[in-house]
Write a protein that holds these residues in place. Structure first.
Motif, mmCIF file in Angstrom:
data_model
loop_
_atom_site.group_PDB
_atom_site.id
_atom_site.type_symbol
_atom_site.label_atom_id
_atom_site.label_comp_id
_atom_site.label_asym_id
_atom_site.label_seq_id
_atom_site.Cartn_x
_atom_site.Cartn_y
_atom_site.Cartn_z
ATOM 1 N N ARG A 16 0.858 -1.177 0.000
ATOM 2 C CA ARG A 16 0.000 0.000 0.000
ATOM 3 C C ARG A 16 0.899 1.233 0.000
ATOM 4 O O ARG A 16 2.096 1.143 0.298
ATOM 5 C CB ARG A 16 -0.943 0.000 1.188
ATOM 6 N N ILE A 17 0.327 2.377 -0.293
ATOM 7 C CA ILE A 17 1.078 3.637 -0.270
ATOM 8 C C ILE A 17 0.548 4.490 0.880
ATOM 9 O O ILE A 17 -0.660 4.691 1.020
ATOM 10 C CB ILE A 17 0.928 4.414 -1.605
ATOM 11 N N ASP A 18 1.445 4.953 1.728
ATOM 12 C CA ASP A 18 1.101 5.861 2.815
ATOM 13 C C ASP A 18 1.666 7.239 2.488
ATOM 14 O O ASP A 18 2.783 7.353 1.960
ATOM 15 C CB ASP A 18 1.688 5.369 4.138
ATOM 16 N N TYR A 19 0.899 8.262 2.805
ATOM 17 C CA TYR A 19 1.293 9.638 2.514
ATOM 18 C C TYR A 19 1.526 10.401 3.809
ATOM 19 O O TYR A 19 0.809 10.217 4.789
ATOM 20 C CB TYR A 19 0.204 10.341 1.689
ATOM 21 N N ASN A 20 2.535 11.253 3.800
ATOM 22 C CA ASN A 20 2.857 12.109 4.939
ATOM 23 C C ASN A 20 3.131 13.508 4.425
ATOM 24 O O ASN A 20 3.628 13.688 3.313
ATOM 25 C CB ASN A 20 4.113 11.605 5.666
ATOM 26 N N THR A 21 2.828 14.477 5.258
ATOM 27 C CA THR A 21 3.129 15.858 4.903
ATOM 28 C C THR A 21 3.512 16.625 6.164
ATOM 29 O O THR A 21 3.137 16.234 7.268
ATOM 30 C CB THR A 21 1.929 16.528 4.188
ATOM 31 N N ALA A 22 4.236 17.693 5.996
ATOM 32 C CA ALA A 22 4.574 18.568 7.119
ATOM 33 C C ALA A 22 3.519 19.665 7.210
ATOM 34 O O ALA A 22 2.972 20.105 6.194
ATOM 35 C CB ALA A 22 5.953 19.180 6.908
ATOM 36 N N ILE A 23 3.215 20.083 8.417
ATOM 37 C CA ILE A 23 2.231 21.150 8.629
ATOM 38 C C ILE A 23 2.957 22.474 8.846
ATOM 39 O O ILE A 23 3.894 22.564 9.631
ATOM 40 C CB ILE A 23 1.330 20.826 9.846
#
Length: 196
Positions: free
Chosen positions: A116-123
Motif C-alpha cells: 500500500r502507499i502511505d502519505y505524509n506531509t509537514a504542517i
C-alpha cells in the motif's frame, strides 16, 4: 565444530517499511525491499542487527548470566574481513512460507495486494495547512508472518548457550524496518529449534 539450526518466526502486526533505497517515481518516493519474485522480505543483515542489539541490551540489563562482549563478538562477528570476524551466527532473509510463495507464483496479479502507499506531509505551523512541497509517499507492506533460518557454527555446548541467549533476548525486539516510532512494523519474534 557443530551446526545448530533454528527457525526464526517474525509476526509483523502492523504495516511495515524496510527501505530498498530506491525511488518509485510517481508511484512512491520510497520503495520496500523485495525478492526476485517481487515479494517482501526482511534481509538477513537487518535481522542479525536486531538480534545483536537485543542481546547487547540483555547483557547491559544483566538478564543473561555470563554474557560478555567477547561472547557477542564471537556470536555476531566484529569489524574486519577475515573469516574469524564473521561470527558464528548465520541468518537468512525472512520470507513468506513456501506455500504462500507458490500461491503468488501462480497468481502474480495478487502480489500488488501485499503493498500500500502511505502519505505524509509537514504542517506549516503559521497557517495550519500542509507546507508547500512537503507531501511524501512511502510504500508499505501489509501485516504478515515471515520466517528466517538461523545457523550457529560453534562447538555443541557453546551453540546451545548462544541459541538460549538469542531466545531469551527476543522479547526486546518489538518492531522491524523504518518508522518504528510511528507504529510501523510492530512485531513478535519467536524461535523454534530445528531437529534433524
Amino acid at each position: 565444530m557443530a551446526e545448530l539450526s533454528a527457525e526464526l518466526i517474525i509476526e509483523i502486526l502492523t504495516p511495515w517499511h524496510l527501505g530498498s533505497g530506491r525511488e518509485g517515481g510517481a508511484y512512491a518516493d520510497s520503495l520496500v525491499s523485495r525478492d526476485h519474485s517481487g515479494l517482501p522480505l526482511v534481509n538477513g543483515k537487518s535481522i542479525k542487527g536486531l538480534l545483536r542489539a537485543a542481546c547487547t541490551e540483555s547483557m547491559q540489563l544483566q538478564w543473561l548470566e555470563q554474557l560478555t562482549q567477547a561472547d557477542l563478538d564471537k556470536l555476531f562477528g566484529k569489524e574486519g574481513t577475515d573469516l574469524a570476524s564473521q561470527g558464528a551466527l548465520e541468518v537468512s532473509s525472512a520470507t513468506l512460507s513456501e506455500g504462500e510463495q507458490a500461491y503468488f507464483a501462480q497468481h502474480p496479479q495478487a502480489v500488488k495486494l501485499l503493498y500500500r502507499i502511505d502519505y505524509n506531509t509537514a504542517i506549516d505551523h503559521a497557517t495550519g495547512a500542509a507546507a508547500d512541497g512537503s507531501l511524501r509517499s512511502m510504500e508499505a507492506v501489509v501485516p504478515m508472518t515471515l520466517t528466517a533460518k538461523l545457523r550457529i557454527h560453534a562447538e555443541a555446548k557453546e551453540s546451545e548457550l548462544f541459541l538460549n541467549w538469542l531466545k531469551l533476548s527476543l522479547p526486546l525486539i518489538t518492531a522491524v524496518g523504518g518508522k518504528r516510532r510511528r507504529g510501523y512494523g510492530e512485531a513478535v519474534f519467536s524461535l523454534n529449534r530445528e531437529t534433524k
